[in-house]
Write a protein that holds these residues in place. Structure first.
Motif, PDB file in Angstrom:
ATOM      1  N   ASP A 101      21.622  -5.900 -31.370  1.00 22.40           N
ATOM      2  CA  ASP A 101      21.132  -7.249 -31.114  1.00 22.40           C
ATOM      3  C   ASP A 101      19.978  -7.198 -30.118  1.00 22.40           C
ATOM      4  OD1 ASP A 101      23.346  -7.795 -32.607  1.00 22.40           O
ATOM      5  OD2 ASP A 101      24.496  -8.686 -30.977  1.00 22.40           O
ATOM      6  N   ARG A 102      19.013  -8.099 -30.304  1.00 28.27           N
ATOM      7  CA  ARG A 102      17.914  -8.222 -29.354  1.00 28.27           C
ATOM      8  C   ARG A 102      17.938  -9.636 -28.770  1.00 28.27           C
ATOM      9  NH1 ARG A 102      13.908  -7.277 -32.362  1.00 28.27           N
ATOM     10  NH2 ARG A 102      12.793  -9.265 -32.407  1.00 28.27           N
ATOM     11  N   TYR A 103      18.268  -9.713 -27.491  1.00 29.16           N
ATOM     12  CA  TYR A 103      18.388 -11.003 -26.822  1.00 29.16           C
ATOM     13  C   TYR A 103      17.382 -11.085 -25.699  1.00 29.16           C
ATOM     14  CZ  TYR A 103      20.298 -14.684 -23.842  1.00 29.16           C
ATOM     15  OH  TYR A 103      20.453 -15.801 -23.082  1.00 29.16           O
ATOM     16  N   GLU A 104      16.683 -12.205 -25.617  1.00 28.45           N
ATOM     17  CA  GLU A 104      15.726 -12.444 -24.541  1.00 28.45           C
ATOM     18  C   GLU A 104      15.911 -13.866 -24.029  1.00 28.45           C
ATOM     19  OE1 GLU A 104      11.844 -11.752 -26.116  1.00 28.45           O
ATOM     20  OE2 GLU A 104      12.116  -9.575 -26.323  1.00 28.45           O
ATOM     21  N   GLU A 105      15.749 -14.051 -22.723  1.00 28.13           N
ATOM     22  CA  GLU A 105      15.808 -15.391 -22.168  1.00 28.13           C
ATOM     23  C   GLU A 105      14.809 -15.523 -21.034  1.00 28.13           C
ATOM     24  OE1 GLU A 105      19.790 -16.037 -20.657  1.00 28.13           O
ATOM     25  OE2 GLU A 105      19.157 -15.512 -18.623  1.00 28.13           O
TER      26      GLU A 105
ATOM     27  N   ALA B  93      17.809 -24.859 -16.745  1.00 30.44           N
ATOM     28  CA  ALA B  93      18.026 -24.453 -18.140  1.00 30.44           C
ATOM     29  C   ALA B  93      17.421 -23.076 -18.415  1.00 30.44           C
ATOM     30  CB  ALA B  93      17.434 -25.482 -19.099  1.00 30.44           C
ATOM     31  N   LYS B  94      17.893 -22.448 -19.491  1.00 30.87           N
ATOM     32  CA  LYS B  94      17.371 -21.175 -19.960  1.00 30.87           C
ATOM     33  C   LYS B  94      16.974 -21.295 -21.425  1.00 30.87           C
ATOM     34  CE  LYS B  94      18.358 -18.689 -16.230  1.00 30.87           C
ATOM     35  NZ  LYS B  94      17.330 -18.007 -15.411  1.00 30.87           N
ATOM     36  N   VAL B  95      15.821 -20.773 -21.752  1.00 33.54           N
ATOM     37  CA  VAL B  95      15.360 -20.723 -23.141  1.00 33.54           C
ATOM     38  C   VAL B  95      15.629 -19.317 -23.652  1.00 33.54           C
ATOM     39  CG1 VAL B  95      13.380 -20.962 -24.685  1.00 33.54           C
ATOM     40  CG2 VAL B  95      13.575 -22.431 -22.654  1.00 33.54           C
ATOM     41  N   TRP B  96      16.262 -19.210 -24.822  1.00 29.97           N
ATOM     42  CA  TRP B  96      16.643 -17.878 -25.292  1.00 29.97           C
ATOM     43  C   TRP B  96      16.385 -17.707 -26.784  1.00 29.97           C
ATOM     44  CZ3 TRP B  96      20.264 -17.984 -29.142  1.00 29.97           C
ATOM     45  CH2 TRP B  96      21.138 -19.074 -29.187  1.00 29.97           C
ATOM     46  N   THR B  97      16.226 -16.449 -27.166  1.00 32.03           N
ATOM     47  CA  THR B  97      16.123 -16.073 -28.575  1.00 32.03           C
ATOM     48  C   THR B  97      17.063 -14.907 -28.819  1.00 32.03           C
ATOM     49  OG1 THR B  97      14.270 -14.567 -28.146  1.00 32.03           O
ATOM     50  CG2 THR B  97      13.726 -16.829 -28.793  1.00 32.03           C
ATOM     51  N   LEU B  98      17.565 -14.832 -30.016  1.00 33.06           N
ATOM     52  CA  LEU B  98      18.504 -13.771 -30.384  1.00 33.06           C
ATOM     53  C   LEU B  98      18.211 -13.325 -31.808  1.00 33.06           C
ATOM     54  CD1 LEU B  98      21.137 -12.109 -29.888  1.00 33.06           C
ATOM     55  CD2 LEU B  98      22.388 -14.065 -30.823  1.00 33.06           C
TER      56      LEU B  98
ATOM     57  N   PRO C 251      22.949  -6.072 -22.535  1.00 31.44           N
ATOM     58  CA  PRO C 251      22.782  -7.516 -22.396  1.00 31.44           C
ATOM     59  C   PRO C 251      23.921  -8.260 -23.079  1.00 31.44           C
ATOM     60  CG  PRO C 251      20.755  -6.472 -23.145  1.00 31.44           C
ATOM     61  CD  PRO C 251      21.834  -5.439 -23.234  1.00 31.44           C
ATOM     62  N   ASP C 252      24.195  -9.435 -22.599  1.00 37.01           N
ATOM     63  CA  ASP C 252      25.305 -10.237 -23.128  1.00 37.01           C
ATOM     64  C   ASP C 252      24.749 -11.509 -23.745  1.00 37.01           C
ATOM     65  OD1 ASP C 252      27.811 -11.206 -23.677  1.00 37.01           O
ATOM     66  OD2 ASP C 252      28.062 -12.095 -21.699  1.00 37.01           O
ATOM     67  N   PRO C 253      24.322 -11.467 -25.008  1.00 35.78           N
ATOM     68  CA  PRO C 253      23.732 -12.645 -25.626  1.00 35.78           C
ATOM     69  C   PRO C 253      24.742 -13.762 -25.768  1.00 35.78           C
ATOM     70  CG  PRO C 253      24.201 -10.987 -27.275  1.00 35.78           C
ATOM     71  CD  PRO C 253      24.445 -10.354 -25.942  1.00 35.78           C
ATOM     72  N   PRO C 254      24.262 -15.028 -25.825  1.00 34.52           N
ATOM     73  CA  PRO C 254      25.172 -16.140 -25.901  1.00 34.52           C
ATOM     74  C   PRO C 254      25.789 -16.309 -27.269  1.00 34.52           C
ATOM     75  CG  PRO C 254      22.925 -16.920 -26.085  1.00 34.52           C
ATOM     76  CD  PRO C 254      22.861 -15.440 -25.804  1.00 34.52           C
ATOM     77  N   GLY C 255      25.340 -15.537 -28.260  1.00 39.03           N
ATOM     78  CA  GLY C 255      25.889 -15.671 -29.600  1.00 39.03           C
ATOM     79  C   GLY C 255      25.144 -16.726 -30.379  1.00 39.03           C
ATOM     80  N   THR C 256      25.466 -16.891 -31.633  1.00 42.86           N
ATOM     81  CA  THR C 256      24.784 -17.842 -32.481  1.00 42.86           C
ATOM     82  C   THR C 256      25.498 -19.166 -32.530  1.00 42.86           C
ATOM     83  OG1 THR C 256      25.969 -16.948 -34.383  1.00 42.86           O
ATOM     84  CG2 THR C 256      23.807 -16.044 -33.919  1.00 42.86           C
ATOM     85  N   ARG C 257      26.547 -19.314 -31.703  1.00 42.12           N
ATOM     86  CA  ARG C 257      27.257 -20.569 -31.552  1.00 42.12           C
ATOM     87  C   ARG C 257      27.774 -21.075 -32.869  1.00 42.12           C
ATOM     88  NH1 ARG C 257      28.669 -21.927 -26.305  1.00 42.12           N
ATOM     89  NH2 ARG C 257      26.973 -21.362 -24.943  1.00 42.12           N
TER      90      ARG C 257
END
Length: 243
Positions: A3-7, A15-20, A237-243
């Protein structure tokens, strides 16, 4: 390739803006974090409510996702809905806002070169047209995240137990004791991710001992620390997931 996670920090306070980006076959649970998100998934605008338990992975098909994660207690004012109504739910934004408006916003994000930035613009513009979040509840979240007890926090903001619980339901989706547990678990995870041994991370985060942290991990995340970090290792990294 994993996984590639960036915030990054948002222009919207806290707030945080993120992409996964998730390769095919990659899945991971989404753990409670005290936050709510506005999401862009498969061409749809969704809202992730506050979790009280681990959310099962949405699938293993892979893909790219974007979101803006609101600080605890800030989303209800912006979205116009109490947090407890969205607890443990993922709902279409069109269920909360007028369908015509959401249609326009969907087209805007779909046509954007950077969907995450487009989501941030939506949130920033919306915040300018709505009332500010509950300042007392922002303070509650900050104090609980610093390790203060619920009783100490209630006294600090001048609220009785019942009033604090009622306002916490609206702001966070659950009572202050649950929020304190969720934030404490996230502190422990951050410490483990940084390389701190489990026992030390438990104490630094505010748990009584490692066994206490293990119980919290099982209750809130449905797994163990070793099972959660798995092959990624604690430093991944610990991405927030795709919810």
């Amino acid at each position: 390739m994993g996984d590639r996670y960036e915030e990054r920090a948002s222009r919207l306070d806290g707030a945080k803006v993120w992409t996964l980006t998730v390769p095919q076959g990659s899945v991971h649970p989404v753990l409670p974090d005290g936050c709510m998100d506005l999401l862009w998934i498969d061409g749809r605008l969704l809202v992730a409510g506050p979790d009280t338990r681990a959310e099962a992975p949405s699938g293993s098909g892979g893909g790219s996702y974007a979101g803006i994660r609101f600080a605890p207690g800030t989303a209800p004012a912006l979205l116009g809905v109490p947090a407890h109504e969205l607890r443990d739910r993922r709902v279409a934004l069109a269920d909360l806002w007028p369908a015509a408006l959401v249609g326009e916003l969907t087209e805007r994000v779909a046509g954007a070169a950077d969907p995450a930035a487009a989501l941030e613009d939506i949130a920033v513009h919306r915040a300018a047209d709505t009332g500010p979040p509950d300042a007392a509840m922002r303070s509650v979240a900050a104090q609980l995240d610093s390790g203060r007890t619920v009783a100490q926090t209630a006294q600090s903001v001048g609220l009785g137990a019942r009033q604090l619980h009622r306002r916490s339901l609206y702001a966070f989706g659950y009572g202050p004791k649950t929020l304190a547990r969720v934030l404490r678990l996230q502190r422990a995870l951050a410490l483990v991710r940084a390389g701190t041994p489990y026992a030390e991370a438990a104490l630094l985060a505010g748990c009584a001992d490692q066994a206490h942290l293990a119980r919290e991990m099982r209750d809130l995340a449905g797994t163990t620390l070793t099972g959660y970090f798995g092959d990624r290792g604690p430093s991944a990294p610990d991405p927030p997931g795709t919810r």
